[in-house]
Scaffold this active site. Structure first.
Site, short mmCIF file in Angstrom:
data_model
loop_
_atom_site.label_atom_id
_atom_site.label_comp_id
_atom_site.label_asym_id
_atom_site.label_seq_id
_atom_site.Cartn_x
_atom_site.Cartn_y
_atom_site.Cartn_z
N HIS A 1 0.84 -1.21 0.00
CA HIS A 1 0.00 0.00 0.00
C HIS A 1 0.87 1.25 0.00
O HIS A 1 1.02 1.93 1.02
CB HIS A 1 -0.95 -0.02 1.20
CG HIS A 1 -2.04 -1.03 1.09
ND1 HIS A 1 -2.03 -2.22 1.81
CD2 HIS A 1 -3.17 -1.06 0.34
CE1 HIS A 1 -3.11 -2.92 1.51
NE2 HIS A 1 -3.82 -2.25 0.63
N HIS B 1 1.35 1.48 -5.87
CA HIS B 1 0.04 0.82 -5.94
C HIS B 1 -1.03 1.82 -6.36
O HIS B 1 -1.89 1.51 -7.20
CB HIS B 1 -0.31 0.20 -4.58
CG HIS B 1 -1.76 -0.19 -4.44
ND1 HIS B 1 -2.34 -1.18 -5.19
CD2 HIS B 1 -2.74 0.31 -3.66
CE1 HIS B 1 -3.62 -1.30 -4.86
NE2 HIS B 1 -3.89 -0.40 -3.94
N HIS C 1 -7.14 6.64 -3.07
CA HIS C 1 -8.00 5.66 -2.41
C HIS C 1 -7.34 4.97 -1.22
O HIS C 1 -8.03 4.42 -0.36
CB HIS C 1 -8.47 4.60 -3.42
CG HIS C 1 -7.45 3.55 -3.72
ND1 HIS C 1 -6.36 3.79 -4.52
CD2 HIS C 1 -7.35 2.26 -3.30
CE1 HIS C 1 -5.62 2.68 -4.60
NE2 HIS C 1 -6.21 1.76 -3.87
N ASP C 2 -6.02 4.95 -1.13
CA ASP C 2 -5.32 4.35 0.01
C ASP C 2 -4.40 5.36 0.69
O ASP C 2 -3.38 4.98 1.28
CB ASP C 2 -4.50 3.14 -0.44
CG ASP C 2 -5.32 1.86 -0.49
OD1 ASP C 2 -6.28 1.75 0.29
OD2 ASP C 2 -5.00 0.97 -1.30
N ASP D 1 -8.83 -1.63 -7.91
CA ASP D 1 -8.12 -1.81 -6.65
C ASP D 1 -7.60 -3.24 -6.48
O ASP D 1 -6.56 -3.45 -5.85
CB ASP D 1 -9.06 -1.45 -5.49
CG ASP D 1 -8.35 -1.39 -4.17
OD1 ASP D 1 -7.12 -1.13 -4.16
OD2 ASP D 1 -8.99 -1.60 -3.12
#
Length: 512
Positions: free
Chosen positions: A218, A222, A258-259, A368
């Protein structure tokens, strides 16, 4: 009685007083000092934008300033409880590094090995990408960096075989910044939404920095990979002819963030250690809520949408959150069932804003977890990285005497068995439904890679099983032979031993 405090936003062009913070974008509430008193600077985290916990404070809570954040006392949620788990004193950014260099107790209050991030003004002078650029940055700002192989790769950014690892090396570790900027510019979104170039670049720099490079999986690479996959889905006929420019902007920004600020451990870990993030978000989509609020914090800090009407800006923030929250893997069946129902009833109408948003959610979910659908060389590398992150969490749990989470024990799990299960129960059902929705060459390519990769992992598993089975009998046979020889004094081993001993005895001793 509800007591609310309005937190002022500090001007970016004025230095922040040392008694307030050692970094911009965080605020500390400590039981050891009054609300308006000067906290101990040693207790303040120096990383911009992070949510962190200081074990020396009884109710310490650092939250990113969102401009209009209200911190509620007595009402809203109860203050953090101190837990007996020593893990709570560990800073996420240095978590894995510290694990490898040896453990320290919580009582010793180990020094955080973090460094102050440069201000944007210093970025303008020191950044490799911005060096020598005029104050008004033109759209071709990155042309000089898009030379050679990196520029050739961007020309094929819509290819499903796009190697994000190579691209990250060619851009000197700036794959997320470079890719996202290129895609926003390619769609004409910078001009269409009149985005300020300096604010946009600053936002992307901050986003990339708030990903933890110590995380095996993560991290910013990524995020860049998910953004590239999202771009591939946005080009599919079902979406390209229906999505609005606002949809595309939100889809790309959601993929890139998103992360954001992912700690490298999962939600169950945060819950069982009574981490303050779990308390803050009431054990519900803890990480996803944090990613969303971190992204909103950067949007407001940079003022990227400040020129838009307030209502439009807030609406975009809410839709961004809805997309990011959809990536919560614990809600996989909920979204998949809804998607399957729509497909069964053939009632998806992409002229409806709600239906378009739902398809964007499904596209982001696919992006994802699309690693098993990539070519084997890329898929295998991603599988090894995510499994290593699982195992590192398991090592931390063992170190702190916690129950090891499923799939996180390197002693009983392998990359192969984890990936086969993930493909079978999570990836295959989702991408099968996506292929029903968008039956294109890309969808068939992804399913083809998925099947081949699953077969490859099964083959590797069988080879490892065969090798281990062959090794066990040979080891057992060698041990039996050694034991038999040691219990037979008249055997060859005993004779050889006596012979050796005879040769080692001096001549005089033998005669006597």
């Amino acid at each position: 009685m509800e007591v609310c405090y309005q937190l002022p936003v500090l001007p970016l062009d004025r230095p922040v007083p040392k008694h307030v913070l050692s970094r911009r974008g965080a605020i500390s509430f400590s039981s050891s000092s009054s609300l308006f008193g000067a906290p101990d600077p040693r207790k303040l985290s120096q990383r911009r934008g992070a949510i962190s916990y200081d074990s020396s404070d009884q109710t310490a809570l650092y939250i990113r300033m969102l401009g209009d954040v209200r911190v509620r006392s007595q009402v809203g949620f109860e203050p953090e409880r101190r837990s007996s788990h020593p893990y709570l004193c560990i800073d996420f950014r240095t978590l894995h590094t510290r694990l490898g260099s040896g453990s320290t107790s919580a009582s010793s209050a180990p020094e955080r090995r973090v460094h102050r991030l440069l201000s944007f003004q210093r970025y303008l002078h020191s950044s490799r990408l911005l060096r020598g650029s005029p104050q008004q940055i033109p759209l071709h700002i990155l042309d000089e960096d898009y030379t050679g192989q990196a520029r050739c790769m961007l020309e094929k950014v819509g290819s499903w075989n796009f190697d994000i690892f190579l691209f990250d090396r060619l851009t000197n570790g700036n794959s997320l910044i470079t890719l996202t900027f290129h895609l926003l510019n390619q769609y004409g979104l910078v001009e269409l939404f009149q985005l300020d170039m300096v604010k946009l670049w600053r936002f992307l720099v901050m986003v990339q920095e708030d990903y933890h490079s110590n995380n095996p999986y993560h991290n910013a690479v990524h995020a860049a990979d998910v953004t590239q996959a999202m771009y591939c889905y946005l080009r599919e006929p079902m979406l390209s002819k229906s999505l609005t420019s606002c949809d595309i902007l939100l889809g790309l920004l959601a993929a890139a963030t998103h992360d954001l600020d992912h700690p490298g451990v999962n939600q169950p870990f945060l819950i069982k250690t009574d981490h303050y993030l779990a308390t803050l978000y009431r054990n519900t989509s803890v990480l996803e809520n944090h990613h969303w609020k971190s992204a909103v914090g950067l949007l407001r800090e940079t003022g990227l949408f400040s020129h838009l009407p307030a209502e439009d800006s807030l609406n975009m923030e809410r839709q961004l959150g809805s997309l990011i929250l959809a990536t919560d893997i614990s809600r996989q069946n909920e979204y998949l069932s809804k998607f399957r129902t729509h497909l069964d009833h053939e009632d998806l109408c992409l002229s409806s804003g709600n239906h378009r948003h739902f398809i964007l959610q499904m596209a982001l979910k696919c992006a994802d977890i699309c690693n098993p659908c990539r070519p084997w060389e890329l898929s295998k590398l991603w599988s090894e990285k995510v499994t290593e992150e699982f195992f590192q969490q398991g090592d931390i749990e063992k170190k702190h005497k916690l129950e090891v989470s499923p799939l996180c024990d390197r002693a009983i799990n392998t990359v192969g068995n984890i990936q086969i299960g993930f493909m079978t129960y999570v990836v295959e059902p989702l991408f099968a439904e996506w292929a029903r929705f968008s039956d294109t060459r890309l969808s068939q390519t992804m399913l083809g890679h998925l099947g081949l990769n699953k077969a490859s992992w099964s083959g590797l598993q069988q080879e490892q099983t065969s090798v281990s089975e062959e090794a066990e009998p040979s080891t057992a046979g060698a041990a039996a032979e050694a034991a038999a020889a040691s219990t037979e004094p008249d055997g060859a081993t005993a004779t050889a031993t006596r012979g050796t001993s005879s040769k080692e005895i001096p001549q005089g001793s033998r005669e006597s």
